[in-house]
Design a protein around this motif. Structure first.
Motif, PDB file in Angstrom:
ATOM      1  N   ASP A 127       0.836  -1.198   0.000  1.00 28.42           N
ATOM      2  CA  ASP A 127       0.000   0.000   0.000  1.00 28.42           C
ATOM      3  C   ASP A 127       0.871   1.249   0.000  1.00 28.42           C
ATOM      4  O   ASP A 127       0.631   2.206  -0.751  1.00 28.42           O
ATOM      5  N   GLY A 130       2.454   1.680  -3.378  1.00 30.78           N
ATOM      6  CA  GLY A 130       1.497   2.192  -4.351  1.00 30.78           C
ATOM      7  C   GLY A 130       1.268   3.687  -4.245  1.00 30.78           C
ATOM      8  O   GLY A 130       0.832   4.326  -5.212  1.00 30.78           O
ATOM      9  N   GLN A 131       1.570   4.257  -3.097  1.00 31.15           N
ATOM     10  CA  GLN A 131       1.447   5.703  -2.930  1.00 31.15           C
ATOM     11  C   GLN A 131       2.674   6.436  -3.457  1.00 31.15           C
ATOM     12  O   GLN A 131       2.616   7.627  -3.745  1.00 31.15           O
ATOM     13  N   ARG A 146      -3.124  -0.095  -2.328  1.00 35.90           N
ATOM     14  CA  ARG A 146      -3.373   0.753  -3.488  1.00 35.90           C
ATOM     15  C   ARG A 146      -2.416   0.432  -4.633  1.00 35.90           C
ATOM     16  O   ARG A 146      -1.591   1.244  -5.038  1.00 35.90           O
ATOM     17  N   ASP A 148      -2.379  -1.876  -8.492  1.00 35.01           N
ATOM     18  CA  ASP A 148      -3.178  -2.623  -9.456  1.00 35.01           C
ATOM     19  C   ASP A 148      -2.750  -4.084  -9.400  1.00 35.01           C
ATOM     20  O   ASP A 148      -1.643  -4.395  -8.955  1.00 35.01           O
TER      21      ASP A 148
END
Length: 209
Positions: A127, A130-131, A146, A148
């Motif tokens: 996560d 993904g940020q 977060r 894909d």
């Protein structure tokens, strides 16, 4: 480029124009500059040029060294990346090198995005990753992170296999489990559900593999 310019007797700006294949230099000058560059062994640094524009045009791929399936995936990634104008940088995770370390190495080389092949990292780390960048998890779904993800239709595949075996008359169907591997839990649930659906719950057997 300064060395090429000095030896060719032109400005550094003109050398830059020639290396970028832009108009502004005569054919004679262009040939002389390219000849000098070849003589002194100069090659334009495409990576530096892209970084100057804020782009690296490089995709990072994190893979697990002992997973032969990852090699097949990488074989497919290269031509598609090349078609889109991207280079590929690989970083392997091994027993002595964590996935996080492999990913951080890719980010340190300014990769524009990372493809994670079968990541086993904690959802919290994924996560956070993904940020920071564009990240895609292949073969593992991580809904709480977060990133894909692209994965096989695990449950559907197991249902199809089970229906096929039952149609052939088989009843004692054993599931060899993948433990904590990507997709294993979904396949295991689908197997048990299919055995119940076919009235074979008493024959259900899951063994580690």
């Amino acid at each position: 480029m300064a060395d090429v310019a000095e030896k060719a007797g032109v400005s550094r700006a003109l050398v830059s124009i020639i290396f970028r294949n832009q108009a502004g230099a005569s054919r004679e000058t262009r040939e002389r500059v390219l000849r000098v560059a070849d003589e002194i062994g100069y090659r334009p640094d495409s990576a530096a040029r892209l970084l100057a524009r804020g782009r690296s045009r490089t995709l990072g791929v994190m893979f697990t060294v002992h997973q032969t399936f990852h090699t097949d995936l990488i074989t497919g990634i290269y031509p598609e990346a090349e078609r889109l104008g991207y280079d590929v940088l690989l970083s392997g995770a091994t027993h002595g090198r964590s996935e996080a370390k492999a990913v951080e190495a890719l980010l340190s080389h300014r990769c524009e995005a990372v493809i994670l092949l079968g990541p086993d990292a904690a959802p919290a780390y994924l996560d956070e990753l993904g940020q920071r960048t564009v990240a895609v998890s292949v073969s593992r779904r991580v809904p709480q992170a977060r990133v894909d993800f692209v994965h096989s239709a695990e449950a559907k595949g197991v249902r199809q296999a089970m229906d096929h075996l039952v149609e052939l008359g088989h009843r004692r169907i054993v599931h060899i489990d993948g433990g904590r591997g990507p997709g294993s839990a979904e396949r295991r649930r689908a197997y048990r559900a299919a055995m119940r659906r076919h009235g074979l719950e008493g024959e259900a057997r899951v063994i580690p593999g």
